[in-house]
Design a protein around this motif. Structure first.
Motif, PDB file in Angstrom:
ATOM      1  N   MET A  21     -35.784 -40.526 -36.525  1.00 34.82           N
ATOM      2  CA  MET A  21     -34.432 -40.876 -36.130  1.00 34.82           C
ATOM      3  C   MET A  21     -33.856 -41.857 -37.134  1.00 34.82           C
ATOM      4  SD  MET A  21     -33.118 -42.699 -32.605  1.00 34.82           S
ATOM      5  CE  MET A  21     -33.863 -41.439 -31.589  1.00 34.82           C
ATOM      6  N   HIS A  46     -24.034 -29.304 -32.015  1.00 34.21           N
ATOM      7  CA  HIS A  46     -25.098 -29.334 -33.002  1.00 34.21           C
ATOM      8  C   HIS A  46     -26.473 -29.370 -32.336  1.00 34.21           C
ATOM      9  CE1 HIS A  46     -21.872 -30.501 -35.746  1.00 34.21           C
ATOM     10  NE2 HIS A  46     -22.705 -30.569 -36.761  1.00 34.21           N
ATOM     11  N   TYR A  75     -30.504 -30.915 -32.864  1.00 35.91           N
ATOM     12  CA  TYR A  75     -31.162 -32.102 -33.423  1.00 35.91           C
ATOM     13  C   TYR A  75     -32.484 -31.660 -34.043  1.00 35.91           C
ATOM     14  CZ  TYR A  75     -33.126 -36.830 -33.679  1.00 35.91           C
ATOM     15  OH  TYR A  75     -33.670 -38.012 -34.123  1.00 35.91           O
ATOM     16  N   MET A  77     -30.990 -32.126 -28.774  1.00 36.17           N
ATOM     17  CA  MET A  77     -29.873 -33.042 -29.008  1.00 36.17           C
ATOM     18  C   MET A  77     -29.515 -33.784 -27.718  1.00 36.17           C
ATOM     19  SD  MET A  77     -27.474 -34.457 -30.801  1.00 36.17           S
ATOM     20  CE  MET A  77     -27.431 -33.543 -32.358  1.00 36.17           C
ATOM     21  N   GLN A 127     -32.360 -36.291 -26.940  1.00 38.70           N
ATOM     22  CA  GLN A 127     -32.350 -37.423 -27.857  1.00 38.70           C
ATOM     23  C   GLN A 127     -31.202 -38.382 -27.541  1.00 38.70           C
ATOM     24  OE1 GLN A 127     -34.484 -38.437 -30.195  1.00 38.70           O
ATOM     25  NE2 GLN A 127     -35.895 -36.733 -29.877  1.00 38.70           N
ATOM     26  N   TRP A 175     -26.658 -39.748 -37.244  1.00 41.93           N
ATOM     27  CA  TRP A 175     -27.617 -38.658 -37.122  1.00 41.93           C
ATOM     28  C   TRP A 175     -27.291 -37.512 -38.079  1.00 41.93           C
ATOM     29  CZ3 TRP A 175     -28.680 -37.904 -31.117  1.00 41.93           C
ATOM     30  CH2 TRP A 175     -29.469 -38.975 -30.673  1.00 41.93           C
ATOM     31  N   ASN A 183     -30.190 -35.629 -39.207  1.00 41.26           N
ATOM     32  CA  ASN A 183     -30.855 -34.881 -38.147  1.00 41.26           C
ATOM     33  C   ASN A 183     -30.142 -33.587 -37.783  1.00 41.26           C
ATOM     34  OD1 ASN A 183     -31.250 -38.079 -37.310  1.00 41.26           O
ATOM     35  ND2 ASN A 183     -33.113 -36.871 -37.206  1.00 41.26           N
ATOM     36  N   VAL A 184     -28.891 -33.440 -38.204  1.00 44.49           N
ATOM     37  CA  VAL A 184     -28.159 -32.199 -37.903  1.00 44.49           C
ATOM     38  C   VAL A 184     -27.951 -31.348 -39.153  1.00 44.49           C
ATOM     39  CG1 VAL A 184     -26.985 -33.290 -35.954  1.00 44.49           C
ATOM     40  CG2 VAL A 184     -25.849 -33.243 -38.184  1.00 44.49           C
TER      41      VAL A 184
END
Length: 370
Positions: free
Chosen positions: A1, A110, A112, A131, A134, A309, A312-313
């Motif tokens: 993260m 989106h 994650y 997602m 999270q 993030w 992460n996407v």
């Protein structure tokens, strides 16, 4: 993260706001006040030499310009522009939601992913659930049983994927709002099919004027809807208003990068790229994560946390493009309508914005005081 940023009052005061707290939009034609003084100067010789009838026509013209530039008329123009924007958003999702559900399922946001992970197309529906989980973890809702929500509002609910997931997870009631009649109807049908008709409900409503009383929900959820809001100040104010005392607000949204202390605005090249994306996705002016944090603080919200993030996407938009290039995806987009086609053509621009560090995928959470 990615790293988490927790904001104290002193930190928030140092942030540089760039988001306009009004209904002005980069995709809507801005109304400029006419330079009446210059018009008068340039036409003065003509007025002196003209006939009375021409003078009367000229004065009538100036009077009309003055009337158009009055605050009340400018307000009407702003309202009309917001209505056009809302209609564009509703039409886009009326057209495209069926395609999305057919290919990607009922979560219109989106996924994650772990940074630098290698994923297959089949992984993306699981990433969209991840997602949600999270986001809940980031807001500490999964760790503290006392924070378990019982009433939820899903602001910009799409076809209700988050609403149904959260209602099932927590045994809560959930209400979803969207500008799209097609989405609201489909969301309700899916809720009924999943045995959630008595727990979850959906309606067409404006996130800037939510049809709920103050303090109704202990979880206010906005998953990728804030980017559509032409008045970010009013949007955040409504999130705070409908949150119950002690309730949690989770805001996941597209932002532009934070400005450095020496910057007053984005570069012309950055603005140009965002404007192209705005025209395709019916987005008003963008703002930064820092701007959102200041707005949350101005509503006396507490425990504000934010994180970027974007990493992460990263696999998401390439995967969407890949799905659109399949025969099923390609023919579906062509059949859907021009608005969906425009949005599909703009997807590479989103990838460009992420790669340049201009576009940020932000999560921001906070709590309303008891």
């Amino acid at each position: 993260m990615s790293g988490i940023t927790c904001y104290s009052t002193s930190t928030i005061q140092s942030l540089n706001p760039t988001c306009p707290h009004s209904s002005s939009s980069s995709i809507i034609s801005t109304f400029h006040r006419p330079q009446i003084h210059n018009i008068s100067q340039s036409t003065r010789p003509r007025i002196h030499s003209s006939s009375n009838s021409r003078r009367r026509r000229r004065m009538a013209s100036v009077t009309a310009v003055n009337a158009v530039s009055s605050p009340s008329v400018q307000a009407e123009v702003g309202i009309q522009n917001q209505q056009e924007l809302k209609k564009g958003i509703a039409d886009l999702y009326d057209e495209s939601s069926g395609i999305w559900e057919d290919i990607w399922g009922d979560h219109m946001h989106h996924g994650y992913y772990e940074p630098n992970s290698s994923v297959e197309l089949s992984d993306h529906r699981a990433a969209q659930i991840r997602m949600i989980e999270q986001a809940l973890k980031f807001a500490d809702l999964n760790e503290d049983p006392a924070k378990k929500p019982t009433s939820i509002v899903d602001v910009g609910c799409g076809i209700g994927g988050s609403s149904r997931y959260l209602a099932k997870k927590y045994g809560a009631t959930a209400k979803g709002i969207t500008l799209s009649p097609v989405q609201a109807e489909r969301a309700q049908a899916l809720a009924a099919a999943q045995g959630l008709g008595d727990k979850v409900s959906f309606q067409v409503a404006d996130a800037l004027n939510q049809p709920f009383p103050d303090g109704q929900f202990d979880l206010v959820w906005s998953m990728e809807s804030g980017e559509h809001m032409p008045d970010k100040e009013k949007f955040v104010g409504e999130l705070a208003r409908v949150a119950a005392p002690g309730g949690t607000i989770i805001l996941v949204t597209w932002c532009h990068r934070d400005l450095s202390p020496s910057e007053e605005s984005l570069t012309p090249e950055e603005k140009q790229l965002l404007n192209k994306i705005c025209k395709a996705f019916y987005l008003p002016a963008w703002c930064s994560t820092a701007d959102y944090v200041k707005l949350l603080q101005s509503n006396s919200l507490q425990d504000i946390k934010a994180a970027d993030w974007s990493e992460n996407v990263a696999p998401f938009w390439p995967a969407v493009i890949k799905s659109a290039l399949t025969w099923k995806g390609f023919t579906s987009v062509l059949r859907s309508g021009w608005k969906t086609i425009k949005a599909a053509l703009a997807m590479p621009l989103m990838i460009e914005g992420y790669k340049k560090g201009l576009i940020k995928f932000a999560i921001i959470t906070c709590r309303k005081p008891e």
